[in-house]
Design a protein around this motif. Structure first.
Motif, short mmCIF file in Angstrom:
data_model
loop_
_atom_site.label_atom_id
_atom_site.label_comp_id
_atom_site.label_asym_id
_atom_site.label_seq_id
_atom_site.Cartn_x
_atom_site.Cartn_y
_atom_site.Cartn_z
N VAL A 120 0.86 -1.17 0.00
CA VAL A 120 0.00 0.00 0.00
C VAL A 120 0.90 1.23 0.00
CG1 VAL A 120 -1.66 1.38 1.32
CG2 VAL A 120 -1.94 -1.10 1.15
N PHE A 121 0.64 2.16 -0.90
CA PHE A 121 1.41 3.40 -0.98
C PHE A 121 0.47 4.59 -0.80
CE2 PHE A 121 3.67 0.39 -3.76
CZ PHE A 121 4.96 0.45 -3.23
N PHE A 122 0.98 5.63 -0.20
CA PHE A 122 0.23 6.88 -0.12
C PHE A 122 1.20 8.04 0.07
CE2 PHE A 122 0.37 5.09 4.15
CZ PHE A 122 0.74 6.16 4.96
N ALA A 123 0.68 9.24 -0.05
CA ALA A 123 1.50 10.44 0.08
C ALA A 123 0.83 11.41 1.03
CB ALA A 123 1.71 11.08 -1.29
N TYR A 124 1.58 12.41 1.47
CA TYR A 124 0.97 13.44 2.30
C TYR A 124 1.55 14.80 1.99
CZ TYR A 124 5.03 13.05 5.58
OH TYR A 124 6.27 13.02 6.16
N GLY A 125 0.87 15.84 2.50
CA GLY A 125 1.37 17.20 2.46
C GLY A 125 1.46 17.71 3.88
N THR A 126 1.27 19.01 4.07
CA THR A 126 1.36 19.58 5.41
C THR A 126 0.22 20.54 5.66
OG1 THR A 126 2.82 21.33 4.60
CG2 THR A 126 3.87 19.39 5.54
N VAL A 127 -0.03 20.82 6.95
CA VAL A 127 -1.06 21.79 7.31
C VAL A 127 -0.61 23.19 6.91
CG1 VAL A 127 -2.24 22.87 9.26
CG2 VAL A 127 -1.99 20.37 9.16
N SER A 128 0.64 23.51 7.15
CA SER A 128 1.21 24.80 6.75
C SER A 128 2.09 24.56 5.53
CB SER A 128 2.04 25.39 7.90
OG SER A 128 2.62 26.60 7.52
N GLU A 129 1.54 24.84 4.33
CA GLU A 129 2.17 24.42 3.08
C GLU A 129 3.53 25.06 2.83
OE1 GLU A 129 -0.71 25.27 0.10
OE2 GLU A 129 -1.79 23.40 0.40
N THR A 130 3.74 26.26 3.33
CA THR A 130 4.99 26.96 3.05
C THR A 130 5.81 27.19 4.30
OG1 THR A 130 3.83 29.07 3.21
CG2 THR A 130 4.06 28.11 1.03
N GLY A 131 5.44 26.55 5.39
CA GLY A 131 6.18 26.72 6.64
C GLY A 131 7.43 25.86 6.68
N LYS A 132 8.15 25.97 7.78
CA LYS A 132 9.37 25.20 7.97
C LYS A 132 9.05 23.71 7.95
CE LYS A 132 13.25 24.65 11.18
NZ LYS A 132 13.82 25.06 12.50
N GLY A 164 6.31 17.35 1.36
CA GLY A 164 5.48 16.20 1.11
C GLY A 164 6.32 14.94 1.07
N ALA A 165 5.67 13.78 1.15
CA ALA A 165 6.41 12.52 1.15
C ALA A 165 5.55 11.40 0.64
CB ALA A 165 6.92 12.20 2.56
N VAL A 166 6.21 10.32 0.19
CA VAL A 166 5.57 9.07 -0.22
C VAL A 166 5.93 8.01 0.81
CG1 VAL A 166 5.39 7.30 -2.01
CG2 VAL A 166 5.67 9.71 -2.66
N VAL A 167 4.93 7.21 1.21
CA VAL A 167 5.11 6.19 2.22
C VAL A 167 4.79 4.82 1.62
CG1 VAL A 167 4.34 5.35 4.49
CG2 VAL A 167 4.49 7.82 4.05
N GLY A 174 4.65 19.45 -1.35
CA GLY A 174 3.53 18.70 -0.78
C GLY A 174 2.75 17.96 -1.85
N ILE A 175 2.12 16.84 -1.46
CA ILE A 175 1.34 16.02 -2.39
C ILE A 175 -0.08 15.93 -1.84
CG2 ILE A 175 1.15 13.81 -3.59
CD1 ILE A 175 4.16 13.40 -2.94
N THR A 178 3.55 17.35 -7.44
CA THR A 178 3.72 18.14 -6.22
C THR A 178 3.24 19.58 -6.41
OG1 THR A 178 5.97 18.78 -6.84
CG2 THR A 178 5.73 16.78 -5.51
N GLY A 179 3.10 20.27 -5.29
CA GLY A 179 2.74 21.68 -5.30
C GLY A 179 3.96 22.56 -5.09
N ASN A 180 3.73 23.75 -4.56
CA ASN A 180 4.80 24.72 -4.33
C ASN A 180 5.98 24.09 -3.59
OD1 ASN A 180 2.12 26.80 -3.59
ND2 ASN A 180 3.46 27.22 -5.31
N GLY A 181 7.19 24.53 -3.94
CA GLY A 181 8.35 24.05 -3.20
C GLY A 181 9.65 24.29 -3.94
#
Length: 634
Positions: free
Chosen positions: A217-229, A233-236, A258-259, A278-281
């Motif tokens: 099983v694969f999935f990805a995530y982003g963050t609550v604060s997209e441009t913060g420290k 994003g990552a793939v697991v 982020g993904i 991915t988005g901004n980064g």
């Protein structure tokens, strides 16, 4: 964690007695690992929808959350449940971390399981305070062989996001029992990035595939604060037999990447390779892949790994604000921005004195002409082309659809542009390539197209990417839905997309990846938002057909009337003939078969939710705490 049984009531409707089930499995978001958005259905036809119409059959309750669920419903047919009876089980996880198993035909409850305490909604994670709770946000995946449903839940001992941790759960589809201990993401680290470094938002759906004989099983995530420290994003990678996370790959060792893809999951080909955007980064083409379309390969074994093997990036964030496009990112970090806050959609709407520059002041308008329809299009540009409020154009705002038979992947983002890459080799953009945009775009399978709305003869691959910072008709055209693909027996590959404040567009795709405009709907997303910059998030669509047989292909689309990102708004469900278009004096249009508006059928629009079709029924989670079920009228 708690499991309890629900009484089995109204297990079969009178109409269903003695009839063989027509339910088809729905095991992952958008129906398959290619993320085609196409569902097999042997009941619904164009003729039946036209003759009989559609009615709302029932609404299935989703437990514990005022808004209900953000995950797409999944279905496993023919499951023998605890009392020995057999049901087509639909799995409905709520944002309160309460998962219901119901009969997919009648909606009758079979089991319910609580995974843990969800995060309480609040301004720290939701700028618009739309959501009640935050628990199971992404769509899970069902293993039909083991009859297990996998999902990721956000759990906090005290309900605060600061103490929240995401964990992987597996549930028995027949009983709802949790199988094995949940597997926490806490402690995952790779290089400079770790899961615990900041609050994560796991919106991207799960995918199951087999690699080297290992079911994963694969999935990805982003963050609550997209441009913060540490906002990477990552793939697991999760090995279902070992019941453990075996690999963890951040898409940036710098900032962002982020993904989230409008809730879509990574696409997967038959070999198990994964595809996303991915988005901004920050970007360096080595270990920073912000604003990039990517292919990731998993290698199992004692030292299992995930690796980006090929990628394409059309622009850098630095270039979008007028800086050296070859720079990794802007010279200074962008203003901290919560996930779900979109610029220019949010920032241009700020009033004078509202705390941010009102970037509609001093805008200029250039008159252009839609190359598909010939209509006049006013393009609204900012007074300052480098205004950051106009440059937050995430490439990864929508998901990607994989056309494996063509060896192509189609992705689109907030510019409304469609990018088609070759899956074998995407070109591997490097920072220096941004100094020659035309050469970089030659890495694509075909030139990019204005997929959600034509601004006229505007270069989609300019050297100065600040020239992409504009709004047709003064409204955003962001793409959040994943393009829906349909192999038409008459036209070949057909693609449907619907952007913000836009009509739904139909395109054909050649085996080379070249896209040609076909038609568009007359209906517009967020039609009630008459002022700039319009509303979010555009249309979300899915398609049903009986193996492409004549007269069975129907496009089902859910459209918001207002701005569903900032407020609760009513939705509109429309069925279109996916095969036949009408030709009128103002061009070609999608043929509308049925429209909820004509029958005053109202529902609360669910922000990133496409319809799910199985067994002649259309399932659409609402924001009133339930799943609306539609079917043919008697």
């Amino acid at each position: 964690m708690h499991l309890f049984r629900l009484a089995l009531v109204s297990l079969l409707s009178t109409a269903a007695l003695g009839q063989a089930s027509t339910m088809q499995p729905v095991l992952t978001r958008s129906g398959d690992n290619q993320r085609s958005g196409s569902f097999l259905d042997s009941v619904l036809t164009v003729a039946k929808v036209q003759a009989q119409g559609i009615r709302r059959v029932t609404t299935i309750p989703v437990s514990g959350d005022a808004r209900g669920m953000e995950a797409q419903p999944l279905v496993l047919p023919g499951v023998k449940v605890a009392d020995g009876s057999t049901h087509d089980v639909m799995v409905l996880p709520s944002m309160a971390n309460i998962v219901r198993g119901v009969d997919a035909t009648t909606g009758a409850g079979i089991w319910s399981t609580t995974l843990g305490t969800p995060i309480q909604g609040g301004a720290a994670i939701d700028a618009h305070l739309i959501n009640d709770k935050w628990g199971v946000l992404s769509t899970g995946v069902i293993d039909p062989d083991a009859k297990l449903a996998y999902m990721v839940a956000w759990i906090s001992p005290d309900g605060t996001p600061q103490r929240g941790v995401h964990s992987i759960f597996s549930l028995n589809v027949a009983t709802g029992a949790i199988v094995g201990a949940p597997v926490s993401l806490a402690g995952l680290r790779n290089g400079t990035q770790g899961y615990n470094d900041t609050m994560r938002k796991q919106r991207s759906s799960l995918v199951m595939t087999t690699v080297g004989g290992r079911k994963m099983v694969f999935f990805a995530y982003g963050t609550v604060s997209e441009t913060g420290k540490a906002a990477a994003g990552a793939v697991v990678a999760y090995d279902v037999a070992m019941k453990k996370v075996t690999a963890f790959l951040p898409l940036s060792q710098g900032l962002g990447g982020g993904i989230w893809m409008g809730g879509q999951g990574l696409a997967a080909d038959s070999a198990g390779a994964l595809y996303g955007v991915t988005g901004n980064g920050s970007f360096n083409g080595v270990n920073d892949f912000g604003e990039s379309i990517f292919k990731v390969v998993y290698t199992p074994g004692a030292t299992a790994s995930l690796k980006v093997v090929t990628w394409f990036s059309p622009y850098s964030d630095a270039g979008r604000v007028g800086l050296d496009p070859a720079a990794s990112g802007p010279a200074a970090p962008m203003t901290d921005k919560l996930a779900g806050v979109s610029a220019p959609s949010e920032e241009v709407a700020m009033p004078v004195g509202g705390g941010m520059k009102p970037s509609l002041v001093g805008t200029r308008t250039v008159i252009s002409r839609d190359v598909n329809t010939g209509r006049v299009v006013p393009l609204v540009y900012p007074a300052n082309a480098t205004d950051p409020a106009w440059s937050d154009e995430d490439l990864g705002s929508g998901g990607c659809t994989l056309i494996q038979s063509y060896g192509k992947l189609l992705c689109g983002g907030k510019d409304g542009l469609g990018y088609v890459v070759n899956t074998a080799s995407m070109g591997n953009t490097m920072p220096a390539d941004f100094r020659n945009a035309k050469a970089n775009c030659l890495k694509l399978a075909t030139p990019p197209v204005w997929m959600t709305a034509s601004p006229g003869p505007v270069d989609p691959c300019p050297q100065d990417t600040t020239t992409l910072n504009f709004m047709p008709y003064g409204k955003t055209r962001h793409l959040h839905m994943t393009p829906v693909q349909y192999m038409s027996p008459t036209r070949g590959m057909t693609i449907f997309v619907g952007g913000e404040n836009s009509t739904i567009h139909a395109w054909s795709m050649a085996p080379s990846g070249a896209m040609t405009y076909l038609a568009e709907s007359r209906e517009v997303a967020s039609i009630a938002n008459t002022q700039s910059p319009g509303g979010m998030p555009g249309s979300f669509c899915a398609l049903s057909s009986n193996h492409g047989a004549a007269g069975t292909a129907i496009l089902w689309c859910s459209l918001p009337y207002g701005n569903a990102n900032a407020q609760l708004t009513t939705g509109r469900l429309i069925a279109y003939d996916a095969e036949n278009f009408t030709t009128d004096s103002d061009g070609k249009h999608l043929l509308k078969l049925w429209d909820s508006q004509d029958w005053n059928l109202q529902y609360s629009f669910n922000k990133f939710m496409p319809p799910t079709i199985s067994g002649g029924q259309i399932y659409l989670p609402n924001y009133n705490g339930g799943v609306d079920v539609y079917g043919l009228a008697p």
